[in-house]
Design an enzyme around this catalytic site. Structure first.
Site, short mmCIF file in Angstrom:
data_model
loop_
_atom_site.label_atom_id
_atom_site.label_comp_id
_atom_site.label_asym_id
_atom_site.label_seq_id
_atom_site.Cartn_x
_atom_site.Cartn_y
_atom_site.Cartn_z
N HIS A 1 0.85 -1.19 0.00
CA HIS A 1 0.00 0.00 0.00
C HIS A 1 0.89 1.24 0.00
CE1 HIS A 1 -3.84 -1.97 1.89
NE2 HIS A 1 -3.26 -2.75 1.00
N GLU B 1 2.95 -0.41 4.16
CA GLU B 1 2.72 0.96 3.71
C GLU B 1 4.10 1.50 3.38
OE1 GLU B 1 -0.22 2.38 3.44
OE2 GLU B 1 -1.55 1.07 4.59
#
Length: 215
Positions: A85, A178
């Site tokens: 992500h 992330e």
């Protein structure tokens, strides 16, 4: 309007308006209800949990992309996985859904918390952007205090995540990375992003043969 980032949030939603990030079957609630009623494991399994019948109906709000990924998982017995992500610098691990349903944040570890923390740490410590002492905060959270890893539900609760589904339905250990403060880095920045993550990706894959997740 007029920005290259205009409408960026639409990337998680399909044309039909389904949020792919929250579209997998919620197996957590069924497991925790069974645990609370002393039904595990003699009447309700605590792994390879079946998909609820309602989720398989033709009119269920399930994207064809989600159904395709589930069929892929069921066909191949993956043991290790990572979602990539953007928008933050941190590695999260299950559970992503808080056990107390009304809490937006709550530490909710799996029985394999030690393994998940190890896998997340392997990625985070080798990631050049996360590991640098000069790194800045992306937003308000300072994940450096936690070694740049966090239990997903302790950051923000997510029902129907792919990580939780993979773990409970297929026994695959899956984390979310992330990997950049910038959700949409410019093309010129991609070589640097690759260098930031190359060693992390290789070390993460190597854990399949060395850290109790053979496959």
């Amino acid at each position: 309007q007029g920005s290259e980032l205009a409408g960026w949030a639409m990337g998680r939603w399909t044309y039909e308006g389904i949020d792919l990030n929250h579209n997998f079957a919620d197996l957590n609630t069924a497991l925790w209800d069974a645990e609370d009623n002393d039904l595990v494991p003699h009447e309700f399994p605590n792994h390879y949990i079946p998909i609820p019948e309602y989720y398989t109906f033709a009119n269920a709000t399930v994207a064809p992309e989600t159904r395709a990924v589930i069929a892929w998982m069921q066909r191949y017995p993956f043991v290790l996985s990572a979602n990539l992500h953007g928008g933050e610098l941190v590695v999260t691990y299950p559970f992503d859904m808080s056990r107390t349903y009304w809490k937006a944040q709550e530490l909710t570890p799996t029985p394999d918390d030690g393994v998940f923390r190890w896998l997340a740490t392997v990625y985070a410590t080798a990631n050049l952007a996360m590991a640098t002492a000069e790194r800045r905060r992306c937003h308000y959270d300072d994940f450096t205090h936690y070694g740049n890893i966090i239990n997903g539900a302790n950051w923000h609760t997510v029902a129907g995540s792919m990580n939780d589904f993979s773990y409970l339905h297929t026994n695959c250990f899956e984390i979310t990375v992330e990997l950049s403060c910038d959700k949409f880095p410019h093309a010129s920045e991609l070589p640097e992003e690759w260098e930031n993550n190359r060693e992390s990706l290789l070390l993460f894959m190597e854990q399949v043969g060395h850290r109790g997740a053979p496959g």
